[in-house]
Scaffold this active site. Structure first.
Site, PDB file in Angstrom:
ATOM      1  CG  HIS A   1      -2.057   0.940   1.093  1.00 24.61           C
ATOM      2  ND1 HIS A   1      -3.343   0.588   1.394  1.00 24.61           N
ATOM      3  CD2 HIS A   1      -2.115   2.228   0.668  1.00 24.61           C
ATOM      4  CE1 HIS A   1      -4.139   1.621   1.174  1.00 24.61           C
ATOM      5  NE2 HIS A   1      -3.412   2.632   0.732  1.00 24.61           N
TER       6      HIS A   1
ATOM      7  CG  HIS B   1      -0.857   6.712  -1.776  1.00 24.12           C
ATOM      8  ND1 HIS B   1      -1.977   6.627  -2.575  1.00 24.12           N
ATOM      9  CD2 HIS B   1      -1.214   6.170  -0.575  1.00 24.12           C
ATOM     10  CE1 HIS B   1      -2.965   6.072  -1.889  1.00 24.12           C
ATOM     11  NE2 HIS B   1      -2.523   5.777  -0.671  1.00 24.12           N
TER      12      HIS B   1
ATOM     13  NE  ARG C   1       0.903  11.538  -2.401  1.00 23.97           N
ATOM     14  CZ  ARG C   1      -0.258  11.195  -1.861  1.00 23.97           C
ATOM     15  NH1 ARG C   1      -1.196  10.623  -2.619  1.00 23.97           N
ATOM     16  NH2 ARG C   1      -0.494  11.383  -0.575  1.00 23.97           N
TER      17      ARG C   1
ATOM     18  CG  ASP D   1      -6.098   3.509  -1.067  1.00 28.32           C
ATOM     19  OD1 ASP D   1      -6.783   3.108  -0.118  1.00 28.32           O
ATOM     20  OD2 ASP D   1      -5.141   4.286  -0.935  1.00 28.32           O
TER      21      ASP D   1
ATOM     22  CG  HIS E   1     -10.249   4.030   1.021  1.00 25.29           C
ATOM     23  ND1 HIS E   1      -9.177   4.817   1.374  1.00 25.29           N
ATOM     24  CD2 HIS E   1     -11.339   4.637   1.563  1.00 25.29           C
ATOM     25  CE1 HIS E   1      -9.598   5.847   2.097  1.00 25.29           C
ATOM     26  NE2 HIS E   1     -10.920   5.753   2.227  1.00 25.29           N
TER      27      HIS E   1
ATOM     28  CG  HIS F   1      -6.156   2.077   4.996  1.00 25.74           C
ATOM     29  ND1 HIS F   1      -7.536   1.977   5.018  1.00 25.74           N
ATOM     30  CD2 HIS F   1      -5.856   2.799   3.879  1.00 25.74           C
ATOM     31  CE1 HIS F   1      -8.037   2.603   3.970  1.00 25.74           C
ATOM     32  NE2 HIS F   1      -7.043   3.109   3.263  1.00 25.74           N
TER      33      HIS F   1
ATOM     34  CG  ASN G   1      -9.537   8.884   5.543  1.00 27.51           C
ATOM     35  OD1 ASN G   1     -10.071   8.400   6.529  1.00 27.51           O
ATOM     36  ND2 ASN G   1     -10.171   9.035   4.396  1.00 27.51           N
TER      37      ASN G   1
ATOM     38  CG  ASP H   1      -2.375   4.723   3.397  1.00 29.04           C
ATOM     39  OD1 ASP H   1      -2.201   4.994   2.192  1.00 29.04           O
ATOM     40  OD2 ASP H   1      -3.365   5.098   4.045  1.00 29.04           O
TER      41      ASP H   1
ATOM     42  CG  HIS I   1       0.441  15.111   1.625  1.00 29.87           C
ATOM     43  ND1 HIS I   1      -0.258  15.202   0.439  1.00 29.87           N
ATOM     44  CD2 HIS I   1      -0.208  14.155   2.361  1.00 29.87           C
ATOM     45  CE1 HIS I   1      -1.276  14.361   0.455  1.00 29.87           C
ATOM     46  NE2 HIS I   1      -1.271  13.709   1.613  1.00 29.87           N
TER      47      HIS I   1
END
Length: 422
Positions: free
Chosen positions: A60, A62, A64, A151, A178, A231, A277, A304, A308
């Site tokens: 899991h 990200h 980006r 997700d 998700h 998650h 989240n 997860d 950012h």
């Protein structure tokens, strides 16, 4: 021909029931021998006092990329993976453009060819993750996607979710869900409870996750197809998965390190790096997450990983949800699970490597002869303080910042090559 010889390590390989001081010899990216035998090799690593295990599989992540490369990209994300001992990862589809066309799948796979981890692609179930129109799953599969997910948000249209689960089983793909009822979540920022009330911030009730989890389990049961729950953060979701498994439903589930190490009380600091989240929950939830890991209800530990920028995370209430996790996941698990006697090292490696590989159906998670030479080598006793300025990805938004963790990755070997050394 290139070769690597790892000697005197405590080799842990749950797939083969191995937990012993042994040597590992790999040639041309493939494991050739795991025994007491000596070998000459191009690279020799004396790993006395260290643990050598199958490279971690983070199901899991990200990355980006495409579209949000100011936060992370495929190369930097894989650098972070390597620093955490992660050799295989599943990239989620909430990019820009969304991973809803064969071209985007191909872009990710091509860019990842020379990265420091193996990148597997989860394609979207609905176009632009909007639950308005299903994607062409056959085309996405033929382009190389191995999993399906929306997700970042749930699949609101239950018929689309059911169709994806049925199609995925035929193709041998994994559907990762998700679980969130958006009507119950209703734009909340943190867990609904005493902390949200104290801060005067709109909360997300645990029921939002639980209702989503119940729906996916109901679909899996009704259609007799597999589902993977992402998650897990609530005690009720743990109970739902446990009950479903007891009934023979084809359900697997993951949690993340922050859910077994932190509670909503962290939000009292009003630091957005603790906002994700699903959100950090209560101590009761945390205790049930740990029970779920112990009794096998929760099959896997994933991160997860959600980068950012510091600018985005600077405003507690307006910041986007998400925290990074690949560089700290093994250490956090050693600190909060193994060091406390909750899990053994073989059990931990099973949840962070073997089980995720099995769920995804990829060639990873084992040190069997003939397997890819993807190996994490770590010092189980070495402690260190998490310094965000020394992280290897682009973003710094880790909830483990400034914390002292135990279990330091020393080497990560990918296809027989050392891609990280500390």
């Amino acid at each position: 021909m290139s070769s690597v010889f790892i000697k005197n390590a405590r080799v842990i390989d749950p797939a083969n029931g191995i937990d012993n001081v042994l040597n590992i010899y790999a040639e041309n990216g493939i494991i050739k021998d795991v025994s007491k035998n000596e070998h000459s090799a191009d690279t020799v690593l004396d790993c006395s006092g260290m643990i050598a295990a199958p490279g971690l599989v983070d199901m899991h992540v990200h990355l980006r990329d495409p579209g949000f490369t100011q936060k992370e990209d495929i190369i930097t994300g894989c650098n972070a993976a390597a620093a955490g001992g992660v050799t295989s990862l599943l990239a989620m589809p909430n990019t820009n453009p969304t991973v809803d066309t064969p071209e985007t799948v191909e872009y990710i796979r091509k860019k990842a060819e020379n990265a420091n981890a193996k990148v597997y692609v989860a394609a979207a179930i609905t176009k632009c993750l909007k639950s308005k129109e299903p994607t062409d799953i056959d085309a996405l599969f033929n382009a190389g996607a191995i999993a399906l997910s929306d997700d970042g948000r749930p699949v609101e249209n239950t018929a689309f979710m059911a169709a994806a689960m049925l199609k995925a089983e035929k193709l041998g793909m994994c559907v990762t869900a998700h679980c969130e009822d958006l009507f119950l979540a209703d734009g909340g920022k943190i867990n609904e409870g005493c902390v949200s009330r104290k801060l005067g911030i709109k909360g997300i009730p645990a029921a939002a996750e639980d209702a989503g989890t119940a729906r996916e389990i109901a679909l899996a049961a009704a259609y007799n197809v597999p589902i993977h729950i992402c998650h897990v953060s609530t005690k009720t979701s743990v109970a739902l998965v446990r009950d479903a498994k007891a009934r023979g439903v084809k359900v697997t589930a993951e949690t993340a390190p922050h859910y077994f190490s932190m509670t909503e009380n962290k939000l009292l600091e009003k630091d957005a790096d603790f906002r994700m989240n699903p959100p950090l929950r209560t101590n009761e939830d945390l205790e049930e997450i740990i029970k779920g890991l112990c009794d096998g209800t929760l099959d896997a530990i994933a991160t997860d990983h959600a980068p950012h920028t510091p600018e985005e995370k600077s405003d507690f209430e307006k910041a986007p949800n998400g925290s990074i996790g690949m560089e700290t996941s093994l250490s956090a698990a050693v600190t909060y699970l193994v060091d406390k006697g909750i899990l053994t090292f073989p059990q931990l490696i099973e949840k962070m490597s073997l089980n995720p590989a099995k769920i995804l159906g990829i060639s990873a998670g084992t040190l069997s002869v003939g397997s890819p030479a993807d190996i994490v080598i770590f010092n189980p006793d070495e402690t260190y303080t998490v310094d965000v300025n020394k992280l290897h990805g682009k973003s710094k938004n880790t909830p483990f910042k400034n914390m002292q963790l135990k279990g330091k990755v020393k080497y990560t070997v990918l296809s027989g090559n050392i891609v990280y050394k500390s």
